[in-house]
Design a protein around this motif. Structure first.
Motif, short mmCIF file in Angstrom:
data_model
loop_
_atom_site.label_atom_id
_atom_site.label_comp_id
_atom_site.label_asym_id
_atom_site.label_seq_id
_atom_site.Cartn_x
_atom_site.Cartn_y
_atom_site.Cartn_z
N ILE A 184 65.86 -26.82 -26.49
CA ILE A 184 65.30 -27.75 -27.48
C ILE A 184 64.22 -27.08 -28.32
N HIS A 185 63.41 -26.29 -27.70
CA HIS A 185 62.27 -25.69 -28.40
C HIS A 185 62.69 -24.88 -29.62
N PRO A 186 63.78 -24.10 -29.58
CA PRO A 186 64.14 -23.31 -30.78
C PRO A 186 64.53 -24.17 -31.99
N PHE A 187 64.99 -25.41 -31.75
CA PHE A 187 65.46 -26.24 -32.86
C PHE A 187 64.34 -27.03 -33.55
N ILE A 188 63.16 -27.03 -32.96
CA ILE A 188 62.08 -27.83 -33.55
C ILE A 188 60.90 -26.96 -33.96
N VAL A 189 61.16 -25.69 -34.10
CA VAL A 189 60.06 -24.77 -34.45
C VAL A 189 59.53 -25.10 -35.85
N ASP A 190 60.41 -25.51 -36.75
CA ASP A 190 59.98 -25.74 -38.12
C ASP A 190 59.28 -27.08 -38.31
N SER A 191 59.37 -27.97 -37.35
CA SER A 191 58.76 -29.30 -37.47
C SER A 191 57.44 -29.33 -36.71
#
Length: 665
Positions: free
Chosen positions: A458-465
């Motif tokens: 999950i962490h890699p997909f929300i780096v930009d938010s």
């Protein structure tokens, strides 16, 4: 001035020295001749051996057969007492040799030996024999033989020792004999005569001199002196005897007078200081001597009022009068009763003992027993009162005994109930701990898996938010808290379970030969991760190659881990130091865990190892203490199980040091 004895002794010594010189002048040439004869005989024997092997050695030397020459030399070497054999050429160079103790020279000196006969010369502990090897009228070489002379030298030494010893013994015996006869027949009689003369002058003893040989001039001198000294000594003896008798008589009179004076003084002192009444009276009953205590018993104001009265006519007490008459008639009497004084104003209880001391006087002793009599009456009354109190006390004791018996039975029942409750508590804690472990393990496992999966998927997909990252970090923090608190709860459950096992006696002890160094290093390795993100540094000082001890390694690991966890818990910043070493003098392994935290108050030192005892962190007095309060108690139980000791040393504000001693054997 030289004495007669010294002159005679010097003359004897000079004579003995002259005799010794004569003996030496005779004995030494004889021994020299004997030694020369022995040497000539040995040279003759060696010459015979050389002649025997001359032709063989000449042929072998001529034909250069060295092996045969060596064999021939070895045969000669086997001759008795031959130390070495060598063959030289005509110029004196060494060709072959065989030795058994003495090495031949590499080259003979300039050959100046005759070419037709042998030559012998002495060496250290040996005899050197040299003879030319001749053939056909010419010399082909030289035969060198070393012969052992030690036996002959020993014979010479023995001869000199025997001859010298015999000579010394003879001279000594002669000296002692002559000296003894001189002292006996000349010097000793004269010395005795001088001593007797000195005694005669001092008058010390009977001046009589004796002599074994009365026929010589000294004997006549003795006889004349003895006659004169005996008459003189008789006068001395008689005078001394009379003086001694007179001195003895004077001393005896002086001694008796002094003893009498001392005896009278002692008697008067004893009589005057005696706690009883004492009197002396004659055969008529008249008092001739008393002390103050007797006058007091009789009721008189002073001794002068009692002296001279008659105990039979003037005393009104019939019992005392009859006692005095009985003593005068029989020599002794006894009386005990109340006595009323002559004036009638004083009554006392007396004990009277009368005894005759000579034909004219009797002695009496009056004891005032009035106080003793009153005390006896009081004692009798007290005994009666005491018997009554004793009866009352026995009744009270019986009642109290019944009450105590009842209370004891109640306590026994309560104790049995407490044991049942303790067993139930132990079983409950064990059961609850086991039941808690299963879901706790699942919670810890799933929390770690969830955190790991969350970071991976999950962490890699929300780096930009930014908002999503904030929420993700909160989730990660919550999962970390769940893991940390779950581990703390797991340690709490393990501590409770261990304490229950120890109290119930079901704790497994897997003892084995264990290296303390390895266990301490394992604990350091396991705990190093706890210090990485903290303000506390972990220091170690571990002695390598400490001796192995018999212990359960897991239990030792648990003790050190508990101490290390405890030190880290109460140290906000600073360091925690683990020290392990072998104390050879005390034969123990010492493990120290020292921190730089707040320390322990003196009031908590004695109770810090008690079960469920907790100390709050001094930096936050309102904060609830962390942990179960069982870690140190369990550590002490484990250490004491292995006959070790554990204690703490601390100064408030300067940290604490926990010390463990485990015996090596």
């Amino acid at each position: 001035m030289t004495s007669l004895s010294s002159k005679i002794q010097n003359t004897l010594l000079a004579t003995m020295l002259a005799i010794t010189a004569i003996f030496l002048a005779i004995g030494i040439p004889i021994q020299v001749t004997m030694t020369q004869n022995s040497t000539d005989l040995i040279c003759f024997s060696l010459d015979a051996i050389a002649r025997r092997d001359n032709d063989n050695l000449a042929n072998e030397l001529f034909e250069n057969r060295n092996a045969a020459i060596t064999l021939r030399l070895n045969e000669i070497l086997h001759t008795h007492k031959v130390l070495g054999v060598a063959l030289y050429d005509e110029q004196g160079h060494l060709l072959e040799f065989a030795i058994d103790g003495l090495t031949p020279p590499a080259r003979l000196a300039e050959p100046k030996y005759p070419h037709d006969r042998h030559y012998c010369q002495t060496a250290e502990n040996g005899l050197i024999f040299v003879k030319p090897i001749r053939a056909m009228g010419s010399s082909l070489g030289w035969l060198w033989i070393a012969y052992d002379m030690s036996a002959i030298n020993r014979q010479i030494a023995i001869y000199y020792l025997f001859f010298g010893g015999l000579l010394s013994l003879s001279i000594g015996c002669m000296f002692v004999l002559v000296r003894w006869r001189t002292r006996k027949f000349i010097i000793a009689p004269l010395q005795e005569l001088v001593s007797v003369m000195e005694d005669t002058r001092a008058g010390a003893s009977l001046p009589h001199a004796t002599l074994t040989n009365p026929a010589d001039e000294v004997a006549r001198l003795y006889k004349t002196f003895n006659d004169m000294s005996q008459r003189l000594y008789a006068s001395y003896t008689e005078l001394n005897h009379k003086n001694a008798q007179l001195q003895t008589v004077l001393e005896e009179k002086e001694r008796k007078a002094l003893e009498l004076e001392e005896s009278e003084a002692r008697f008067r002192t004893i009589v005057s200081q005696a706690p009883v009444g004492i009197l002396l009276f004659d055969n008529e009953g008249t008092i001739v001597e008393i002390n103050e205590h007797f006058a007091d018993i009789m009721g008189a104001p002073g001794m002068e009022h009692i002296l001279g009265i008659n105990m039979i006519r003037d005393v009104q007490d019939k019992g005392v009068v009859e006692c005095v008459r009985e003593a005068i008639e029989t020599g002794s009497a006894f009386y005990e009763n109340y006595y009323t004084s002559i004036s009638g104003r004083k009554t006392v209880y007396v004990r009277v003992n009368l005894l005759r001391i000579n034909k004219d006087l009797l002695c009496g002793v009056f004891e005032d027993l009035t106080k003793q009599r009153e005390m006896l009456k009081a004692l009798t009354e007290s005994e009666k009162s005491l018997a009554s109190l004793n009866k009352s006390l026995e009744d009270t004791v019986q009642e109290r005994t019944k009450e105590l018996t009842r209370q004891t039975n109640d306590l026994k029942k309560a104790n049995i109930r407490l044991k049942e409750l303790d067993t139930l508590k132990t079983s409950f804690l064990s059961s609850v701990s086991h039941e808690l472990r299963t879901p706790l393990t699942s919670i810890l496992g799933f929390a770690k898996i969830t955190l790991k999966q969350f970071k991976r998927h999950i962490h890699p997909f929300i780096v930009d938010s930014t908002s999503a990252m904030t929420k993700a970090e909160a989730i990660e923090s919550n999962l970390t808290i769940i893991g940390r608190e779950g581990e703390r709860l797991s340690r709490l459950v393990n501590d409770v379970l261990d304490m229950a096992r120890i109290e119930s006696g079901r704790m497994p002890w897997n003892d084995a030969l264990t290296s303390p160094t390895q266990v301490v290093e394992n604990v350091i390795s396991a705990a190093s991760g706890d210090f990485q993100n903290s303000k506390i540094s972990l220091k170690t000082d571990i002695q390598p190659a400490m001796p192995d001890i018999v212990i359960d390694p897991d239990k030792l690991f648990q003790v050190i881990r508990n101490l290390l966890h405890n030190a880290m818990k109460f140290t906000e910043e600073g360091s925690v130091t683990v020290t392990a070493r072998n104390l050879v003098e005390e034969d123990v392994i010492e493990i120290r865990v020292q921190d730089t935290g707040a320390g322990i108050a003196p009031a908590d030192i004695d109770s810090i190892f008690d079960k469920f005892h907790q100390i709050a962190n001094t930096s936050d007095e309102l904060a609830k203490p962390k942990g179960s309060g069982l870690g140190l108690s369990i550590s002490r139980q484990i250490v004491e199980h292995y006959r070790g000791t554990i204690w703490v040393e601390s100064t408030p504000g300067q940290g604490a040091t926990f010390i463990v001693h485990l015996p090596v054997r």
